[in-house]
Design an enzyme around this catalytic site. Structure first.
Site, PDB file in Angstrom:
ATOM      1  N   TRP A   1       0.848  -1.222   0.000  1.00 52.13           N
ATOM      2  CA  TRP A   1       0.000   0.000   0.000  1.00 52.13           C
ATOM      3  C   TRP A   1       0.866   1.247   0.000  1.00 52.13           C
ATOM      4  O   TRP A   1       0.570   2.219  -0.697  1.00 52.13           O
ATOM      5  CB  TRP A   1      -0.962  -0.030   1.181  1.00 52.13           C
ATOM      6  CG  TRP A   1      -1.729  -1.310   1.223  1.00 52.13           C
ATOM      7  CD1 TRP A   1      -1.722  -2.245   2.216  1.00 52.13           C
ATOM      8  CD2 TRP A   1      -2.572  -1.844   0.184  1.00 52.13           C
ATOM      9  NE1 TRP A   1      -2.515  -3.313   1.864  1.00 52.13           N
ATOM     10  CE2 TRP A   1      -3.048  -3.097   0.642  1.00 52.13           C
ATOM     11  CE3 TRP A   1      -2.969  -1.389  -1.066  1.00 52.13           C
ATOM     12  CZ2 TRP A   1      -3.906  -3.896  -0.138  1.00 52.13           C
ATOM     13  CZ3 TRP A   1      -3.813  -2.180  -1.833  1.00 52.13           C
ATOM     14  CH2 TRP A   1      -4.279  -3.411  -1.374  1.00 52.13           C
ATOM     15  N   ASP A   2       1.931   1.234   0.801  1.00 52.27           N
ATOM     16  CA  ASP A   2       2.874   2.356   0.777  1.00 52.27           C
ATOM     17  C   ASP A   2       3.447   2.555  -0.621  1.00 52.27           C
ATOM     18  O   ASP A   2       3.576   3.683  -1.102  1.00 52.27           O
ATOM     19  CB  ASP A   2       4.051   2.063   1.719  1.00 52.27           C
ATOM     20  CG  ASP A   2       3.799   2.523   3.141  1.00 52.27           C
ATOM     21  OD1 ASP A   2       2.935   3.384   3.357  1.00 52.27           O
ATOM     22  OD2 ASP A   2       4.493   2.012   4.036  1.00 52.27           O
ATOM     23  N   LEU A   3       3.835   1.473  -1.252  1.00 50.50           N
ATOM     24  CA  LEU A   3       4.466   1.563  -2.572  1.00 50.50           C
ATOM     25  C   LEU A   3       3.487   2.107  -3.605  1.00 50.50           C
ATOM     26  O   LEU A   3       3.806   3.018  -4.378  1.00 50.50           O
ATOM     27  CB  LEU A   3       4.985   0.188  -2.993  1.00 50.50           C
ATOM     28  CG  LEU A   3       6.100  -0.391  -2.108  1.00 50.50           C
ATOM     29  CD1 LEU A   3       6.260  -1.886  -2.362  1.00 50.50           C
ATOM     30  CD2 LEU A   3       7.418   0.334  -2.347  1.00 50.50           C
TER      31      LEU A   3
END
Lengths: 397, 397
Positions: free
Chosen positions: B170-172
């Site tokens: 999700w961060d990526l």
């Protein structure tokens, strides 16, 4: 395009993109560009491409997947094996006004769609091709993932086999990288008039990401020293816990304050204060919390299993601790995170039904782009070809 | 900017971006924009932000993570709590030429960095803020993930607990969405002179993705009918297999041809031909292959365990089957996929050492942007502030 259709949340309004694609990465890129305002025309062979029946399906056999990743596009079908079909689609790509001339594809090996072939007709062509690997060989998310190292550190500690993540993360990242690459190329063309031939291998997205995360550097320097941690975090303290009634929680502490709050809410502050000097451990340090993770989990777990899901939720909500309940997809779709989130709109999708459908995750000046339904396969063939091609001169021989 | 620095692979050359960030999503966005040619200045408090010591670390305590996600940026440190420091950074954001005026941040709650405050000085400001949730509350990849549904369908069938994926997907994704949003906003500003106030909640990236994949639609229509499949694929046939010497393989068949080839190479064609009418099964259909997955795995597994890793690799390479060996991070960093891949350059990173470092996953006109090292924390403070601010007039009161 007219200035009136251009808005900060639809910065690609007026841009025309032809997408010849299947599966996840390229269709997601096309959908994302469509959400940014572009007119995206997905071109498929008559009867649909290889992903037209991709699961999940409705009980009637309609592909929920296809309806989802083609939202907001127009759909044209053509006999892509015939010279007439190829000429028609070539025109659609190349004779499409100053903001057209953009092809997004993952269908390698069709000479009539090669960059050089199209760029002869459209010198400022922007063409992005999603590849499996950089050498042109085939690869998909699941096979790329096997080579990245992640499945051997994912899953329960002590588990013998690799554990694939179910999220097709590489496809998704590749799709957004593709949308970014095309948007950047459009800006370059606006400024210089130059086109771009872009290739984006799925495998290289995964390899670059493993490198960006520092995992390849760590392995180059120290070998495979990262263990399989289950739901724990590497270099930080985070763990899942189960409440008395079975509710599952993920709990993360990134800062000394988060950690103090977790100790306080679980009533373990005194025990930690006694342990710290005995172990020579400074729990305000993230690495120390990581090294003592099993001990910490043992210390915190009783509080979770002696309180209900509701009690745990209420208590954690009053702290700085980062936490979340585990939810199934069905829990989630009925949760306020979806039902009260302006990200979602109740949308009627023919063949599928009415369901909460996401728009863009970003909002611009407080506005989001709401979702639009997917077309029926071939729905716009007649309209697009008549409107777009009728007035055009013949292609040069 | 001079036209000479602008190239198709660096379409953001000349653009100036100030990044005030920490952790993964915003730093990845900044690094990606830097790879596209932008001059990205990461601003940190003196001594570094909360991610300055983030794991993985070298044995000397240098953060491999920090060195990785800040590659190619310039680094400025300032006392962000003092009025003088705030004024200096405000100027750096706002007084930065026609292609400046861009702030990328995930540090909410600082009034001096609010959109409206900065936009008074720089009306065409582009400001993107990564949030945890859309209501402004804190969330991180691991907690967001718990709510998405994925951990309850990831991991071995029958496993009782949730299984988080280790990849901070999700961060990526959020980082690349952020880079896309800023690039699109730059194009809009080029055309109209208008700035953009963009917010991008990490949780909404995850929720939109679960929706885009059709998982929320399926759950809305049918409840939680997707089982935990281990390394199997939903709606297709794919599975992991173990060779006689322990080599692990992921094998995927998406088409009837892939499947026929897998049957042929494993010598199970006759058995399948006999089974098909007996079961009333048409194995050319992907859903049929999925429904009979345990049977198919039982049929194929002996061939794998009776052949070595090398024999399996050689045999599969001669077919259309999609396959890959599972590799650890250490295997991968010494594999030709890294050592012979133009994506990677041997780069010397002060404090870390020389190691294969990825550039951009996309190539434009056959060219890639090679990686550049990360700065030392605060390395460019004096240069940037002297060069950029010396000649400027005082800020309006």
């Amino acid at each position: 395009m007219s200035a009136s259709t251009r808005s900060p949340e639809q910065p690609l309004a007026g841009v025309r993109i032809v997408e010849i694609s299947s599966f996840v990465a390229a269709p997601l890129a096309g959908m994302t560009l469509s959400q940014l305002g572009a007119d995206v025309i997905r071109v498929d062979p008559i009867g649909g491409a290889a992903d037209y029946h991709r699961w999940p399906l409705t009980d009637d056999g309609t592909s929920i997947y296809w309806a989802s990743f083609n939202r907001g596009k127009r759909s044209v079908t053509a006999d892509l094996r015939s010279a007439a079909g190829q000429e028609m689609i070539t025109r659609l790509i190349c004779e499409s006004g100053p903001e057209g001339g953009i092809l997004l594809t993952n269908t390698a090996g069709r000479a009539w769609l090669d960059h050089d072939t199209l760029a002869r007709l459209r010198p400022d062509l922007i063409r992005l091709e999603v590849l499996g690997r950089s050498d042109g060989s085939a690869a998909v998310d699941y096979t790329v993932n096997a080579a990245t190292g992640f499945p051997l550190v994912t899953g329960p500690p002590g588990h013998a086999e690799p554990v694939n993540h179910v999220l097709p993360a590489w496809d998704l990242l590749c799709g957004i990288y593709a949308a970014l690459s095309i948007t950047a190329a459009i800006r370059h063309r606006d400024a210089t008039g130059e086109g771009s031939r872009i290739t984006l291998p799925l495998e290289d997205v995964a390899l670059a990401t493993a490198g960006n995360l520092g995992l390849l550097t760590e392995a180059a320097l120290y070998g495979d020293r990262r263990p399989r941690l289950g739901n724990g975090l590497y270099g930080q303290y985070g763990q899942n816990f189960t409440a008395s009634d079975g509710g599952e929680f993920m709990v993360v502490t990134l800062t000394a304050r988060h950690f103090r709050d977790l100790a306080a809410v679980t009533g373990t502050g005194a025990a930690l204060a006694a342990l710290a000097p005995a172990l020579g451990a400074d729990f305000s340090d993230e690495g120390t919390r990581y090294r003592h993770r099993e001990l910490l989990t043992g210390l915190f777990a009783p509080w979770f299993r002696e309180h209900t899901t509701e009690q745990v939720s209420t208590a954690l909500a009053a702290t700085s601790v980062l936490w979340e309940r585990y939810r199934t997809f069905h829990d989630l779709v009925h949760d306020a995170r979806v039902t009260r989130n302006p990200l979602f709109t109740l949308l009627r999708q023919p063949g599928v039904g009415t369901h909460p459908t996401p728009g863009t995750p970003m909002s611009v000046n407080g506005r989001r782009v709401p979702p639009r339904p997917a077309p029926e396969l071939g729905e716009h063939t007649a309209v697009v070809l008549r409107e777009e091609l009728r007035q055009r001169t013949p292609l040069p021989e």
